[in-house]
Motif scaffolding. Structure first.
Motif, PDB file in Angstrom:
ATOM      1  N   GLY A   1       0.810  -1.206   0.000  1.00  0.00           N
ATOM      2  CA  GLY A   1       0.000   0.000   0.000  1.00  0.00           C
ATOM      3  C   GLY A   1       0.845   1.257   0.000  1.00  0.00           C
ATOM      4  N   GLY A   2       2.043   1.154  -0.581  1.00  0.00           N
ATOM      5  CA  GLY A   2       2.943   2.301  -0.635  1.00  0.00           C
ATOM      6  C   GLY A   2       3.717   2.549   0.643  1.00  0.00           C
ATOM      7  N   VAL A   3       3.616   1.654   1.626  1.00  0.00           N
ATOM      8  CA  VAL A   3       4.276   1.828   2.918  1.00  0.00           C
ATOM      9  C   VAL A   3       5.317   0.734   3.114  1.00  0.00           C
ATOM     10  CG1 VAL A   3       3.940   1.931   5.422  1.00  0.00           C
ATOM     11  CG2 VAL A   3       2.191   2.856   3.888  1.00  0.00           C
ATOM     12  N   ARG A   4       6.526   1.129   3.518  1.00  0.00           N
ATOM     13  CA  ARG A   4       7.575   0.156   3.797  1.00  0.00           C
ATOM     14  C   ARG A   4       7.305  -0.478   5.159  1.00  0.00           C
ATOM     15  NH1 ARG A   4      10.833  -2.654   0.480  1.00  0.00           N
ATOM     16  NH2 ARG A   4      12.918  -3.066   1.360  1.00  0.00           N
ATOM     17  N   VAL A   5       7.192  -1.823   5.197  1.00  0.00           N
ATOM     18  CA  VAL A   5       6.787  -2.515   6.416  1.00  0.00           C
ATOM     19  C   VAL A   5       7.773  -3.637   6.742  1.00  0.00           C
ATOM     20  CG1 VAL A   5       4.974  -3.878   7.534  1.00  0.00           C
ATOM     21  CG2 VAL A   5       4.350  -2.037   5.953  1.00  0.00           C
ATOM     22  N   PRO A   6       8.481  -3.550   7.878  1.00  0.00           N
ATOM     23  CA  PRO A   6       9.226  -4.703   8.372  1.00  0.00           C
ATOM     24  C   PRO A   6       8.248  -5.638   9.083  1.00  0.00           C
ATOM     25  CG  PRO A   6       9.560  -2.840   9.835  1.00  0.00           C
ATOM     26  CD  PRO A   6       8.679  -2.350   8.717  1.00  0.00           C
ATOM     27  N   TYR A   7       8.381  -6.954   8.869  1.00  0.00           N
ATOM     28  CA  TYR A   7       7.418  -7.866   9.469  1.00  0.00           C
ATOM     29  C   TYR A   7       8.057  -9.207   9.799  1.00  0.00           C
ATOM     30  CZ  TYR A   7       7.030 -10.042   4.799  1.00  0.00           C
ATOM     31  OH  TYR A   7       7.290 -10.667   3.612  1.00  0.00           O
ATOM     32  N   THR A   8       7.425  -9.895  10.747  1.00  0.00           N
ATOM     33  CA  THR A   8       7.842 -11.240  11.128  1.00  0.00           C
ATOM     34  C   THR A   8       6.835 -12.242  10.572  1.00  0.00           C
ATOM     35  OG1 THR A   8       8.914 -10.501  13.170  1.00  0.00           O
ATOM     36  CG2 THR A   8       8.249 -12.814  13.060  1.00  0.00           C
ATOM     37  N   ALA A   9       7.343 -13.222   9.858  1.00  0.00           N
ATOM     38  CA  ALA A   9       6.496 -14.293   9.329  1.00  0.00           C
ATOM     39  C   ALA A   9       6.685 -15.528  10.205  1.00  0.00           C
ATOM     40  CB  ALA A   9       6.865 -14.610   7.887  1.00  0.00           C
ATOM     41  N   THR A  10       5.574 -16.114  10.637  1.00  0.00           N
ATOM     42  CA  THR A  10       5.629 -17.325  11.458  1.00  0.00           C
ATOM     43  C   THR A  10       4.695 -18.370  10.869  1.00  0.00           C
ATOM     44  OG1 THR A  10       6.041 -16.010  13.453  1.00  0.00           O
ATOM     45  CG2 THR A  10       5.318 -18.298  13.760  1.00  0.00           C
ATOM     46  N   ILE A  11       5.260 -19.496  10.469  1.00  0.00           N
ATOM     47  CA  ILE A  11       4.446 -20.626  10.027  1.00  0.00           C
ATOM     48  C   ILE A  11       4.617 -21.711  11.077  1.00  0.00           C
ATOM     49  CG2 ILE A  11       6.293 -21.486   8.509  1.00  0.00           C
ATOM     50  CD1 ILE A  11       4.064 -22.634   6.699  1.00  0.00           C
ATOM     51  N   GLY A  12       3.510 -22.185  11.624  1.00  0.00           N
ATOM     52  CA  GLY A  12       3.635 -23.136  12.716  1.00  0.00           C
ATOM     53  C   GLY A  12       2.441 -24.039  12.857  1.00  0.00           C
ATOM     54  N   GLU A  13       2.666 -25.127  13.571  1.00  0.00           N
ATOM     55  CA  GLU A  13       1.622 -26.101  13.840  1.00  0.00           C
ATOM     56  C   GLU A  13       1.003 -25.840  15.212  1.00  0.00           C
ATOM     57  OE1 GLU A  13       3.470 -29.922  11.408  1.00  0.00           O
ATOM     58  OE2 GLU A  13       4.047 -29.596  13.499  1.00  0.00           O
ATOM     59  N   MET A  14      -0.299 -25.956  15.288  1.00  0.00           N
ATOM     60  CA  MET A  14      -1.032 -25.861  16.542  1.00  0.00           C
ATOM     61  C   MET A  14      -1.762 -27.192  16.733  1.00  0.00           C
ATOM     62  SD  MET A  14      -3.936 -23.068  17.698  1.00  0.00           S
ATOM     63  CE  MET A  14      -2.818 -21.684  17.468  1.00  0.00           C
ATOM     64  N   ILE A  15      -1.620 -27.794  17.908  1.00  0.00           N
ATOM     65  CA  ILE A  15      -2.215 -29.097  18.173  1.00  0.00           C
ATOM     66  C   ILE A  15      -3.551 -28.925  18.886  1.00  0.00           C
ATOM     67  CG2 ILE A  15      -1.859 -31.377  19.166  1.00  0.00           C
ATOM     68  CD1 ILE A  15       0.270 -30.604  17.132  1.00  0.00           C
ATOM     69  N   LEU A  16      -4.589 -29.540  18.342  1.00  0.00           N
ATOM     70  CA  LEU A  16      -5.890 -29.570  19.002  1.00  0.00           C
ATOM     71  C   LEU A  16      -6.053 -30.942  19.655  1.00  0.00           C
ATOM     72  CD1 LEU A  16      -8.233 -27.834  16.395  1.00  0.00           C
ATOM     73  CD2 LEU A  16      -6.776 -26.809  18.148  1.00  0.00           C
ATOM     74  N   GLU A  17      -6.464 -30.934  20.924  1.00  0.00           N
ATOM     75  CA  GLU A  17      -6.578 -32.172  21.682  1.00  0.00           C
ATOM     76  C   GLU A  17      -8.024 -32.468  22.039  1.00  0.00           C
ATOM     77  OE1 GLU A  17      -4.099 -31.776  25.091  1.00  0.00           O
ATOM     78  OE2 GLU A  17      -2.214 -31.918  23.947  1.00  0.00           O
ATOM     79  N   GLY A  18      -8.314 -33.760  22.245  1.00  0.00           N
ATOM     80  CA  GLY A  18      -9.623 -34.176  22.704  1.00  0.00           C
ATOM     81  C   GLY A  18      -9.739 -34.038  24.206  1.00  0.00           C
ATOM     82  N   ASP A  19     -10.893 -34.348  24.737  1.00  0.00           N
ATOM     83  CA  ASP A  19     -11.124 -34.247  26.179  1.00  0.00           C
ATOM     84  C   ASP A  19     -10.212 -35.175  26.970  1.00  0.00           C
ATOM     85  OD1 ASP A  19     -13.106 -32.383  25.700  1.00  0.00           O
ATOM     86  OD2 ASP A  19     -14.730 -33.867  25.725  1.00  0.00           O
ATOM     87  N   ASP A  20      -9.746 -36.259  26.330  1.00  0.00           N
ATOM     88  CA  ASP A  20      -8.874 -37.207  27.013  1.00  0.00           C
ATOM     89  C   ASP A  20      -7.401 -36.861  26.871  1.00  0.00           C
ATOM     90  OD1 ASP A  20      -8.531 -37.703  24.348  1.00  0.00           O
ATOM     91  OD2 ASP A  20      -8.941 -39.864  24.450  1.00  0.00           O
ATOM     92  N   GLY A  21      -7.105 -35.705  26.260  1.00  0.00           N
ATOM     93  CA  GLY A  21      -5.716 -35.287  26.086  1.00  0.00           C
ATOM     94  C   GLY A  21      -5.049 -35.831  24.848  1.00  0.00           C
TER      95      GLY A  21
END
Length: 502
Positions: free
Chosen positions: A51-71
Motif C-alpha cells: 500500500g505504498g508503505v515500507r513494512v518490516p514484518y515477522t512471518a511465522t508458520i507453525g503447527e497448533m495441536i488440538l486435543e480431545g477431552d482425554d488429552g
C-alpha cells in the motif's frame, strides 16, 4: 525350602523383574502414551512495501495441536501469520481462510493478500507450465493489519492424526469450533485480546465465517468481539443455489450471472456489465420469478413474452429455452452459450473458455477457470512455505482436499440439513444485532457462477440483518476476482478503506 516354596519365590521374582517391562509395553500401546507430536514453528524476518508503505514484518508458520477431552492429540493445524514489527497490540489483526470445504488458504494467501503472490495471466488465459514467478505483492494488507492465514483440518498442511474420528472435525459446527479455538489461542499466545479483529474467507469460507462468528461472539463465557466480517464470493443460503426440481429460486439468482457472461462474450448488448446485471436483476425478481412460480398454469402468451426477454438477456435461443421449460441450469449454460464457437465457459469465472473432447455434450468436461490457475497456485505455496518460510514436512499441500468434503456434516441440528434448507445468514444478522459496531464487507465478481452475486444480495437483505452496516463491492472477474490484476488492486484498496473506517 520346599520345591513348592522355591517355585513360588521364583515366580514372584520373575514377576517383579518383568513387571516394569510389561508396564512399559502396555503404556506404549495405549493412545495416551503414544509418541507425542512436537509442533513445528518457523519464524523469519522480512521487509516489504505494501500500500505504498515500507513494512518490516515477522512471518511465522507453525503447527497448533488440538486435543480431545482425554488429552489425545487429534488435529494438527498450520497457521501462517505476518505481523508488523515492532509488534503493536492496538493494530488490527485479520484472520483469513478459504472455503471448499477442503480448500487451503493458498488462494487468498498467494493470490490476494500475502506478502508474496504468484504471477499468472490476468486476462483469463491458462497459467500453462512452470515456471510460475513468485513476486512481491504490494497489494497485501500488511500496511493496515496483521494477517493470520488458517488452514482448517484436512486442508493445506493441516491434518487429523491417525485414529481421530472425522466426524469430530468435518462439518459445519465441528469445523467452526476448531477454527474458533485456533483463533482464541492465537489471540492469547500473541497478546492480542484488545486488537481490532477482522474475520473472513472466500466461498465456503463465507459460510465458515457465519459459523465461526456464532462460536466467537455467541459464547457467553469466552466471547471474542469482532470489528468486521469480510466475505469474498459469498454463499450463505444453499437452498437458493442448488436447482433441484421444484426449487425455482436457484434459477432466479443465477439469471443475472448468465446475462453478465453473455454480455462479456458479446452475445447481448448493454453499455456496461453493471447495466446488464441490473436489467437481469429486475427481470429475475419480477416477471421471471412470477412465471416460474405459476408452473403449468403459466399462460402461453406470458410464457412467450418471458421466453423472448430471457433470450435477449442470456444469448440463448428461444427454442432452447422453450425445450428447457425456461429453466436452464448453470451446467447447461456453460456448454450452450458458446456452442457455436466450439467453446465452453468457466464456472468459477465465466471469462475463461475451454475446448471439450466434443461439442455434442450437455455439460462441460471440466472447468477451464479452475484448471487455468491451479498449477501456478500449488507451486507458489509449496515454494514459499518450504523455501521462503522454512517449513519442513513430507506432507503434500492440499489446495483442494477431497477428504473433508466427502465426509462433511451439513446439518445444523434439529433435523435441518443441507437438502432441507441450509441458510447461515441469520447467524450474521444475530452477531450484528448483538454487536452494534460489527460491519460486513461483501465482495462479488460479476462472472462467478459458483457463488452468484444476486444470491449473495438475496441472502444478506433478509429481515434481521442491519443493512446500514453492509458494504457491497463488485469486480470485473469471477469467483477469485484477484486473479485479474486490476481487481486485486481495487479489492485491496476497498478493504483498506473498510478497515480504516472503523
Amino acid at each position: 525350602m520346599t520345591r513348592l516354596l522355591r517355585s513360588a519365590f521364583g515366580a514372584l521374582a520373575f514377576l517383579m523383574i518383568a513387571a516394569p517391562s510389561f508396564a512399559q509395553d502396555e503404556a506404549a500401546s495405549t493412545p495416551a502414551a503414544a509418541e507425542r507430536i512436537e509442533p513445528q514453528v518457523r519464524t523469519t524476518e522480512h521487509t516489504g512495501t505494501f500500500g505504498g508503505v515500507r513494512v518490516p514484518y515477522t512471518a511465522t508458520i507453525g503447527e497448533m495441536i488440538l486435543e480431545g477431552d482425554d488429552g489425545a492429540q487429534e488435529a494438527v493445524i498450520v497457521t501462517t501469520s505476518y505481523v508488523k514489527d515492532p509488534r503493536d497490540p492496538s493494530r488490527p489483526v485479520f484472520f483469513i481462510y478459504n472455503g471448499g470445504p477442503g480448500s487451503g488458504s493458498v488462494w487468498l494467501q498467494m493470490g490476494a493478500w500475502g506478502p508474496k503472490r504468484v504471477a499468472i495471466p490476468s486476462d483469463a488465459r491458462d497459467d500453462g507450465a512452470p515456471p510460475y514467478p513468485l513476486v512481491d505483492n504490494p497489494d497485501s494488507l500488511l500496511d493496515v493489519a496483521d494477517l493470520v492465514f488458517i488452514d482448517p483440518p484436512g486442508t493445506g498442511f493441516s491434518y487429523l492424526t491417525s485414529g481421530t474420528d472425522k466426524e469430530k472435525y468435518y462439518g459445519l459446527r465441528q469445523d467452526a469450533r476448531a477454527v474458533a479455538e485456533v483463533i482464541r489461542r492465537w489471540i492469547n499466545d500473541n497478546g492480542r485480546w484488545s486488537s481490532p479483529k477482522y474475520l473472513g474467507g472466500e466461498s465456503y469460507g463465507t459460510t465458515r465465517t457465519a459459523m465461526v462468528v456464532d462460536e466467537l461472539e455467541g459464547s457467553t463465557y469466552n466471547d471474542v468481539g469482532l470489528n468486521g466480517l469480510i466475505l469474498i464470493s459469498t454463499i450463505l443460503d444453499f437452498a437458493a443455489r442448488e436447482p433441484t426440481p421444484g426449487n425455482e429460486m436457484a434459477y432466479v439468482v443465477t439469471l443475472p450471472n448468465m446475462a453478465a457472461a453473455a454480455w462479456f462474450h458479446g452475445l447481448v448488448e448493454a453499455p456496461s456489465v453493471e447495466a446488464i446485471a441490473e436489467e437481469a436483476r429486475q427481470f429475475a425478481i419480477g416477471p421471471f420469478a412470477t412465471a416460474l412460480l405459476k408452473g403449468q398454469d403459466l399462460p402461453d402468451a406470458e410464457r412467450a413474452a418471458v421466453r423472448a426477454r430471457l433470450s435477449q438477456l442470456t444469448g440463448l435461443s428461444e427454442r432452447y429455452l422453450d425445450q428447457a421449460n425456461l429453466r436452464v441450469t448453470s451446467q447447461r449454460f456453460y456448454k450452450e452459450l458458446l456452442r457455436d464457437r466450439g467453446l465452453t465457459i468457466g464456472r468459477l469465472d465465466a471469462r475463461y473458455t475451454g475446448t471439450d473432447f466434443d461439442n455434442a455434450g450437455e455439460t462441460p468436461d471440466a472447468d477451464p477457470s479452475f484448471y487455468g490457475i491451479d498449477a501456478g497456485y500449488t507451486a507458489a505455496i509449496n515454494q514459499w512455505a518450504r523455501e521462503g518460510l522454512g517449513f519442513e514436512t513430507d506432507r503434500g499441500y492440499n489446495s483442494i482436499g477431497s477428504e473433508p468434503g466427502q465426509n462433511w456434516d451439513w446439518s445444523l441440528g434439529s433435523g435441518w440439513g443441507r437438502n432441507a434448507y441450509l441458510n447461515v445468514a441469520p447467524m450474521i444478522g444475530k452477531a450484528m444485532r448483538q454487536n452494534s459496531e460489527l460491519r460486513v464487507f461483501n465482495a462479488q465478481g460479476w462472472y462467478d457462477f459458483a457463488t452468484p452475486f444476486f444470491g449473495a444480495e438475496y441472502s444478506l437483505n433478509r429481515f434481521g440483518i442491519p443493512q446500514d452496516r453492509i458494504t457491497y463491492e463488485y469486480y470485473d472477474a469471477g469467483h477469485m476476482m484477484y486473479v485479474r490484476d486490476e481487481d486485486r488492486v481495487q479489492l485491496s484498496e476497498d478493504l483498506r478503506a473498510f478497515i480504516a473506517a472503523r
